[in-house]
Design a protein around this motif. Structure first.
Motif, PDB file in Angstrom:
ATOM      1  N   LEU A  30      28.302  34.334  35.805  1.00  0.00           N
ATOM      2  CA  LEU A  30      28.348  34.586  34.371  1.00  0.00           C
ATOM      3  C   LEU A  30      29.076  33.438  33.668  1.00  0.00           C
ATOM      4  O   LEU A  30      29.739  32.617  34.300  1.00  0.00           O
ATOM      5  CB  LEU A  30      29.074  35.899  34.094  1.00  0.00           C
ATOM      6  N   GLN A  31      29.002  33.403  32.347  1.00  0.00           N
ATOM      7  CA  GLN A  31      29.667  32.343  31.587  1.00  0.00           C
ATOM      8  C   GLN A  31      31.180  32.389  31.777  1.00  0.00           C
ATOM      9  O   GLN A  31      31.857  31.361  31.737  1.00  0.00           O
ATOM     10  CB  GLN A  31      29.326  32.463  30.104  1.00  0.00           C
ATOM     11  N   SER A  32      31.715  33.567  32.019  1.00  0.00           N
ATOM     12  CA  SER A  32      33.155  33.719  32.234  1.00  0.00           C
ATOM     13  C   SER A  32      33.599  33.187  33.588  1.00  0.00           C
ATOM     14  O   SER A  32      34.793  33.030  33.843  1.00  0.00           O
ATOM     15  CB  SER A  32      33.534  35.190  32.139  1.00  0.00           C
ATOM     16  N   GLY A  33      32.644  32.923  34.496  1.00  0.00           N
ATOM     17  CA  GLY A  33      32.972  32.506  35.855  1.00  0.00           C
ATOM     18  C   GLY A  33      32.943  33.638  36.848  1.00  0.00           C
ATOM     19  O   GLY A  33      33.032  33.417  38.056  1.00  0.00           O
ATOM     20  N   ALA A  34      32.830  34.865  36.345  1.00  0.00           N
ATOM     21  CA  ALA A  34      32.739  36.022  37.237  1.00  0.00           C
ATOM     22  C   ALA A  34      31.342  36.098  37.851  1.00  0.00           C
ATOM     23  O   ALA A  34      30.381  35.520  37.341  1.00  0.00           O
ATOM     24  CB  ALA A  34      33.033  37.298  36.462  1.00  0.00           C
ATOM     25  N   LEU A  35      31.242  36.828  38.960  1.00  0.00           N
ATOM     26  CA  LEU A  35      29.939  37.109  39.548  1.00  0.00           C
ATOM     27  C   LEU A  35      29.310  38.272  38.796  1.00  0.00           C
ATOM     28  O   LEU A  35      29.994  39.226  38.412  1.00  0.00           O
ATOM     29  CB  LEU A  35      30.088  37.473  41.027  1.00  0.00           C
ATOM     30  N   GLU A  36      28.022  38.211  38.590  1.00  0.00           N
ATOM     31  CA  GLU A  36      27.328  39.272  37.863  1.00  0.00           C
ATOM     32  C   GLU A  36      27.593  40.628  38.514  1.00  0.00           C
ATOM     33  O   GLU A  36      27.445  40.779  39.728  1.00  0.00           O
ATOM     34  CB  GLU A  36      25.829  38.992  37.831  1.00  0.00           C
ATOM     35  N   HIS A  37      28.022  41.578  37.731  1.00  0.00           N
ATOM     36  CA  HIS A  37      28.299  42.967  38.112  1.00  0.00           C
ATOM     37  C   HIS A  37      29.617  43.148  38.880  1.00  0.00           C
ATOM     38  O   HIS A  37      29.995  44.281  39.179  1.00  0.00           O
ATOM     39  CB  HIS A  37      27.161  43.574  38.935  1.00  0.00           C
ATOM     40  N   ASP A  38      30.336  42.072  39.196  1.00  0.00           N
ATOM     41  CA  ASP A  38      31.585  42.248  39.935  1.00  0.00           C
ATOM     42  C   ASP A  38      32.698  42.720  39.010  1.00  0.00           C
ATOM     43  O   ASP A  38      32.948  42.099  37.973  1.00  0.00           O
ATOM     44  CB  ASP A  38      32.003  40.946  40.613  1.00  0.00           C
ATOM     45  N   ARG A  39      33.366  43.819  39.390  1.00  0.00           N
ATOM     46  CA  ARG A  39      34.425  44.415  38.561  1.00  0.00           C
ATOM     47  C   ARG A  39      33.951  44.591  37.115  1.00  0.00           C
ATOM     48  O   ARG A  39      34.727  44.447  36.169  1.00  0.00           O
ATOM     49  CB  ARG A  39      35.691  43.577  38.595  1.00  0.00           C
ATOM     50  N   GLU A  40      32.678  44.909  36.941  1.00  0.00           N
ATOM     51  CA  GLU A  40      32.121  45.101  35.606  1.00  0.00           C
ATOM     52  C   GLU A  40      32.661  46.367  34.946  1.00  0.00           C
ATOM     53  O   GLU A  40      32.756  46.450  33.722  1.00  0.00           O
ATOM     54  CB  GLU A  40      30.595  45.176  35.681  1.00  0.00           C
ATOM     55  N   PHE A  41      33.024  47.348  35.757  1.00  0.00           N
ATOM     56  CA  PHE A  41      33.567  48.612  35.271  1.00  0.00           C
ATOM     57  C   PHE A  41      34.969  48.809  35.834  1.00  0.00           C
ATOM     58  O   PHE A  41      35.320  48.283  36.896  1.00  0.00           O
ATOM     59  CB  PHE A  41      32.682  49.785  35.693  1.00  0.00           C
ATOM     60  N   ALA A  42      35.761  49.591  35.126  1.00  0.00           N
ATOM     61  CA  ALA A  42      37.100  49.940  35.603  1.00  0.00           C
ATOM     62  C   ALA A  42      37.478  51.317  35.082  1.00  0.00           C
ATOM     63  O   ALA A  42      36.947  51.785  34.059  1.00  0.00           O
ATOM     64  CB  ALA A  42      38.127  48.904  35.156  1.00  0.00           C
ATOM     65  N   LEU A  43      38.394  51.964  35.777  1.00  0.00           N
ATOM     66  CA  LEU A  43      38.932  53.253  35.368  1.00  0.00           C
ATOM     67  C   LEU A  43      40.277  53.027  34.696  1.00  0.00           C
ATOM     68  O   LEU A  43      41.112  52.262  35.194  1.00  0.00           O
ATOM     69  CB  LEU A  43      39.103  54.170  36.577  1.00  0.00           C
TER      70      LEU A  43
END
Length: 269
Positions: A30-43
């Motif tokens: 992703l543009q942020s440098g993250a991998l797509e869908h990695d840690r995309e959600f959190a509680l």
């Protein structure tokens, strides 16, 4: 013939922070440098704090399966047969009600598809470790398998064809970074990853491995390789490498088998 040069052997995605992940053959940056869908959600709890293994051992008893394409989540409590299935968009309120009931306090299920929810916001790229490192560290504990250690550490990218702790060539002195390449994707290695209580716990039960941190710290110091930048260790409860990825790499794809090449050290701006 086996590949004995540095290369990418595993990619792991954890779509919900602190919960179960899965392996993939390729992934997009992703543009942020993250991998797509990695840690995309959190509680989150009602105070805005993460609901994670560090704060709540009940996380370890929660088995999850997440279909990122159909946006379906399946939840199952350890050692119980019943599964609870929700669509994360259409049934968000029902999902949050189930999670709140499970944890015993109000829980929000939050999405950030731009940056995800990295542990280190100053090094928001994927975390990196070598297979050999996992094998050596697991050998320090009689009842700890490599697979179990892998689950406890939750790193994204695993490098093969290298000796243990090879990845510690990927960070340098403070205010510097190591530029390296995986396939055609450029990375900046930032620092060694500081560990919390989670690696000391059984990933399925939450049970603490006796003397885990004490043994880990002693062995970590003993096995520290000559290429490690010692000044980055104010303590030795650190393992794996945090990274950043330039915005220019957005949209590029990492694939199993990609070669890994160290380019050199640069000063951070």
């Amino acid at each position: 013939m086996s590949n004995t040069s540095p290369h990418l052997v595993s990619i792991f995605i954890y779509p919900i922070k602190s919960l179960d992940g899965f392996a993939v053959n390729q992934t997009t940056l992703l543009q942020s440098g993250a991998l797509e869908h990695d840690r995309e959600f959190a509680l989150f709890d009602e105070r805005g704090n993460f609901v994670n293994g560090k704060r709540n051992a009940q996380v370890h008893l929660l088995r999850t399966w997440f279909d990122v394409d159909y946006r379906i989540i399946s939840l199952q409590i350890q050692n119980k047969d019943q599964k609870f299935i929700f669509h994360v968009d259409k049934e968000r309120a029902d999902l949050e009600a189930w999670l709140s009931n499970y944890f015993g306090f109000s829980v929000k299920f939050v999405q950030n598809s731009i940056t995800g929810f990295p542990d280190d916001t100053n090094a928001s790229g994927p975390t990196i470790i070598s297979t050999a490192t996992l094998e050596v560290v697991a050998s320090w504990f009689p009842d700890l398998s490599v697979d179990e250690l892998r689950i406890r550490l939750r790193t994204n990218l695993e490098i093969g064809g290298v000796p243990a702790f090879w990845e510690e060539q990927l960070f340098a002195e403070a205010n510097f970074f190591v530029q390296f390449q995986v396939g055609d994707v450029l990375f900046a290695g930032i620092n060694p990853c500081q560990r919390c209580v989670v690696p000391a716990r059984n990933s399925q039960t939450g049970e603490i491995t006796p003397n885990f941190q004490k043994i880990f710290i002693a062995k970590r110091r003993e096995f520290l390789p000559s290429w490690t930048t010692i000044s980055r260790f104010n303590h030795f409860f650190k393992l794996a490498v945090n990274t950043k990825v330039p915005e220019s790499e957005a949209g590029k794809i990492l694939r199993i088998g990609d070669p890994v090449k160290v380019i050199g050290i640069s000063k951070r701006i």
